[in-house]
Every structure is written in structure tokens, then in C-alpha cells.
Write an enzyme that holds these catalytic residues in place. Structure first.
Site, short mmCIF file in Angstrom:
data_model
loop_
_atom_site.label_atom_id
_atom_site.label_comp_id
_atom_site.label_asym_id
_atom_site.label_seq_id
_atom_site.Cartn_x
_atom_site.Cartn_y
_atom_site.Cartn_z
CD GLU A 164 -1.79 -3.72 13.48
OE1 GLU A 164 -2.85 -4.31 13.21
OE2 GLU A 164 -1.39 -2.73 12.85
CD GLU A 274 3.50 -0.91 9.85
OE1 GLU A 274 2.39 -0.39 9.63
OE2 GLU A 274 3.64 -2.09 10.20
C1 XIL Z 1 -1.44 -1.96 5.09
C2 XIL Z 1 -0.99 -1.79 3.66
O1 XIL Z 1 -0.28 -0.59 3.55
C3 XIL Z 1 -2.17 -1.78 2.73
O2 XIL Z 1 -1.74 -1.80 1.37
C4 XIL Z 1 -3.06 -2.99 3.00
O3 XIL Z 1 -4.24 -2.89 2.21
C5 XIL Z 1 -3.43 -3.07 4.45
O4 XIL Z 1 -2.27 -3.08 5.25
N1 XIL Z 1 -0.24 -1.77 10.05
C6 XIL Z 1 0.54 -2.72 9.46
C7 XIL Z 1 0.63 -2.79 7.97
O5 XIL Z 1 1.24 -3.45 10.15
O6 XIL Z 1 0.82 -4.09 7.50
C8 XIL Z 1 -0.55 -2.17 7.30
O7 XIL Z 1 -0.30 -2.13 5.91
C9 XIL Z 1 -0.81 -0.80 7.87
C10 XIL Z 1 -1.11 -0.86 9.35
#
Ligand code: XIL
Length: 426
Positions: A164, A274
Site C-alpha cells: 500500500e 487478500e
Molecule cells: C488487517 C488484518 O486482517 C486485521 O486483523 C488487522 O487488525 C489490520 O490489518 N490490507 C492488508 C492487511 O494488507 O494486512 C490488512 O489486514 C487488511 C488490509
């Protein structure tokens, strides 16, 4: 559902949901898990299918562990490898949870993604609250990557090196590294250091809201084009794919495929990293059907892209998902319900994977000869797939409208053809 004390809401990542959301309200329909399981179906398509592991403790829940091991061939730590957890103090690394997750994966024949090495979020207070010179930050980033990537050397298939780096509006996302080291200098450094620490790992840039052609995708495309042009060792781009339920028709699949093929032409792989598809709670049969359509659509794009080999969801059971705490009122985003029963999304994934292999089907190939070789013997609806006009784009030629190719990378995505996906329409 989430228990990690360092977790913070990440609202930015899900603002895009508004664009793709539809609504509903009743109980999920449980169905039987497929035989063979997803991981076997995926293997026959040359694909790894994975899920984020919520935390090491959840691996102690038999239904959680059994489902994960049975269905998935890839894992990724949802939090355990993030800076805040794995590097809690300047000279302290805590590998306990991540080690347990990697060991579980290895014990069950799963490969791992590593997530992540440089991000704006979930950083330790000593880093975000500290005052460091440029040279100190360069040293800190190098030490972290050398230590963490070195610790797992040979055991991580894909690392999300930078996560990101682009804000929602396409501008640069500030983080400790961009501020202190400079942008894109910190990105170059992170990739170069990671490559040296584990030359066998595939190195990814990972981001959200790049699943369809958009200004935001263009910004990410420009970023990774810069890396390629500077000779920075990047292997791929991760599409996070945090989505809201909607119907994913052929134009939705084509949009994703277009972005994947643009990156293919840069010589980069893509991974779905994701994926989750949230619905308004409580789910209804209609919203779960739309959710299933989204899951199938993302999978179809990945199957059709010659450069997509990993398909990972952000968890697998609604019992452990970041969505309800991040987006109140939404949830039920994963293929298994809270009782580890399959949902229509699971059925859609299994059915899509079970279709006869045709990969690669539509795709941008480096040469017409490569396209011919790849497509030899393939047919769609009885029609042979050929690169009839020799332009390197091979699919259902009658459905391919235009293409433009360029020998040197430009910083905007090429005007790729509208690539039909005849196999999945109707
Ligand atoms: C999220 C996790 O799922 C949560 O448990 C945590 O509180 C915050 O992060 N993009 C990403 C991930 O790259 O690392 C994130 O994961 C979700 C959004």
C-alpha cells in the site's frame, strides 16, 4: 473475532467497497465441502489456493486447523509477520507466532506468502514515535528485512515487500520510510534487500482497489513500471481484492484480466492476495449468490491470466475475519460460515476450478509463436483458440477488438484489447 492487541482498524483499505456493494438479509446456506478439496482442484489448474491464518492460537481450534489444512495449499500470516508484532522493540524480534504458522503450513504441504516488509500501518511505537536520520532509517529497514527474510529463507514462496505505497486517490501514501528515506528510494531499497536476503522468494508489491481499470491502477502500474525500468528486482503485483458483494459478469472479469495482462506485458506475475467479499449483515440467499459471483469472477480472471498462480483469501471462515470490526454492519465475507460450513462462494470456487483446464486461454504472450504453442489444442465452444492476426494476443480472436503493444514500458498501462472470456459467459 480478532484478538491481536496491536490490530488497528484499516478503514482506508475498504473505502472502495462503496463502489461494489449490494445488500441483503437471512441465513447462510451450508453445503457439503467439495471432494476433492479446493487445493487439489486448484493444483490441477496450476494454481495455489490459500488463506490468511488468523493467528497462531486459532491453529489450536480443530475445526479451524482441519479445514485450513484440507482445503488450502498456501498460507499467509494475517498479522504475525507485520512489523508491530515481529519487531516489537529496536533490538527485539519475536518470531514465535509466525514460526508456528509457517510450521503448520509446512506440516500440511502448504507454501507460505510473507506479509509484509514495509507498510504505513501496524508499525511498532518505537518506529513511528522515534526520530531517526535518513541513514538510520536506511539501516533500520535493511536490518529488519535481512533479519526477517533471512529467518525464513527458503520457506516463503512470495513476499509482500512493500504494501500500500499508494493512497486511495493515487498519490503517494506517507509512511515512516517515504518520509525518512524518500520515495521511491525506500521501495527500491526494500526490494533489493529482500532479493539479497532470499534470492528464491518471489517479491511482490501489494495493494488494494486495483482490481479494475482505474486511475488508481494506473498509479500502481506507473510505480511498478518505474521499478522494472530501474532494474529493481520485483517479480509480481498482489491484488488484495477486498470487495463487496455484487454480480461479477464478463465485463467485471475482463476488467481484472485487463489489469493482469498489462502487468504480464511488463514481465510481472500477479497474485490474488487478500480476497474477501463482504455483505450487509445478516446475509440473504440473494447476497450470498452475489458474493459467490464475485468469488468466481476473481478466480476466473486469475485462471485466464497466464501470470496468475496464487489465489489467496483473507481468512476462510466468517468466525475470523477483519471485516465486522472494520466495517460495522458488514461481514460474512468468506467462503466458510462461522461453523466451518461451506457457503455458495465455496461452491462457486470449486465449480470454477473443476471446469476442464484450458489455461492459458486468453492472454498476452511475448511472441506470436509463444501464443500458438500455449494455445495449441485449446478450443472455446468448439472454436480453436489461435493468435490469428499474429499480434501476440491470443484468445477468441473474433472477440478481441484492439491491441497496442510497445517494446519499451511506458508509465501508463497499454491500451489492451477487450479480451473476451467466452468460457465463462452465459
Ligand atoms: C488487517 C488484518 O486482517 C486485521 O486483523 C488487522 O487488525 C489490520 O490489518 N490490507 C492488508 C492487511 O494488507 O494486512 C490488512 O489486514 C487488511 C488490509
Amino acid at each position: 473475532m480478532t484478538s491481536n492487541p496491536t490490530r488497528r482498524a484499516v478503514a482506508v483499505s475498504v473505502l472502495l467497497l462503496a463502489a461494489v456493494i449490494s445488500f441483503g438479509g437471512a441465513n447462510p446456506t451450508a453445503t457439503a465441502a467439495s471432494t476433492p478439496p479446493l487445493r487439489d482442484l486448484a493444483a490441477s489448474r496450476g494454481l495455489r489456493v490459500g488463506a490468511a491464518i488468523n493467528d497462531a492460537a486459532t491453529l489450536g481450534i480443530p475445526a479451524y486447523a482441519d479445514t485450513l489444512a484440507r482445503e488450502y495449499s498456501m498460507g499467509v500470516s494475517e498479522n504475525a509477520m507485520k512489523w508491530g508484532l515481529i519487531h516489537p522493540a529496536p533490538n527485539t524480534y519475536d518470531f514465535a507466532d509466525a514460526d508456528a504458522e509457517v510450521a503448520f503450513a509446512e506440516a500440511h504441504g502448504m507454501t507460505m506468502r510473507g506479509h509484509n516488509l514495509a507498510w504505513w500501518n501496524q508499525n511498532p511505537a518505537w518506529l513511528t514515535g522515534g526520530t531517526f536520520t535518513h541513514d538510520q532509517l536506511v539501516q533500520i529497514l535493511d536490518d529488519h528485512i535481512n533479519t526477517v527474510v533471512g529467518h525464513y529463507k527458503g520457506r516463503i514462496a512470495e513476499w509482500d515487500v512493500v504494501n500500500e505505497a499508494v493512497a486511495l486517490d493515487g498519490s503517494a501514501q506517507p509512511n515512516p520510510w517515504s518520509n525518512g528515506i524518500g520515495n521511491p528510494a525506500y521501495i527500491d531499497q526494500a526490494f533489493r534487500t529482500a532479493r539479497a536476503a532470499d534470492p528464491a522468494a518471489k517479491l511482490f508489491y501489494n495493494d488494494y482497489a486495483i482490481e479494475q481499470p482505474s486511475q488508481r491502477f494506473d498509479a500502481v502500474y506507473a510505480l511498478v513500471t518505474g521499478l522494472v525500468q530501474r532494474g529493481v528486482p520485483i517479480d509480481g503485483v498482489g491484488f488484495q481484492a477486498h470487495l463487496g458483494a455484487n454480480t461479477c459478469d464478463s465485463s467485471c472479469v475482463n476488467g481484472m484480466l485487463t489489469n493482469m495482462l498489462a502487468l504480464h506485458r511488463l514481465g510481472l506475475q500477479v497474485s490474488i492476495t487478500e480476497l474477501d467479499v463482504s455483505v450487509v449483515l445478516p446475509p440473504t440467499p440473494a447476497s450470498l449468490t452475489e458474493q459467490a459471483s464475485m468469488y468466481a469472477g476473481v478466480l476466473k480472471a486469475c485462471l485466464l491470466a497466464p501470470n496468475c498462480h496464487s489465489f489467496v483469501t483473507w481468512g476462510f471462515t466468517d468466525a475470523y475475519s477483519w471485516i465486522p470490526s472494520t466495517l460495522p454492519g458488514r461481514g460474512a465475507a468468506l467462503p466458510f460460515d462461522e461453523s466451518y460450513q461451506t457457503k455458495p462462494a465455496y461452491d462457486a470456487l470449486a465449480a470454477t476450478l473443476a471446469k476442464p483446464p484450458m489455461a492459458p486461454t486468453c492472454g498476452q504472450f511475448s511472441t506470436p509463436a509463444a501464443a500458438q504453442a500455449a494455445l495449441s489444442g485449446n478450443t472455446v465452444d468448439g472454436a480453436p483458440l489461435l493468435d490469428a492476426n499474429g499480434d501476440g494476443v491470443a484468445c477468441n480472436e473474433s472477440a478481441v477488438t484492439t491491441t497496442s503493444t510497445s517494446s519499451s514500458p511506458s508509465t501508463t498501462p497499454p491500451a489492451i484489447a477487450t479480451v473476451a472470456v467466452p468460457r465463462f459467459t452465459g
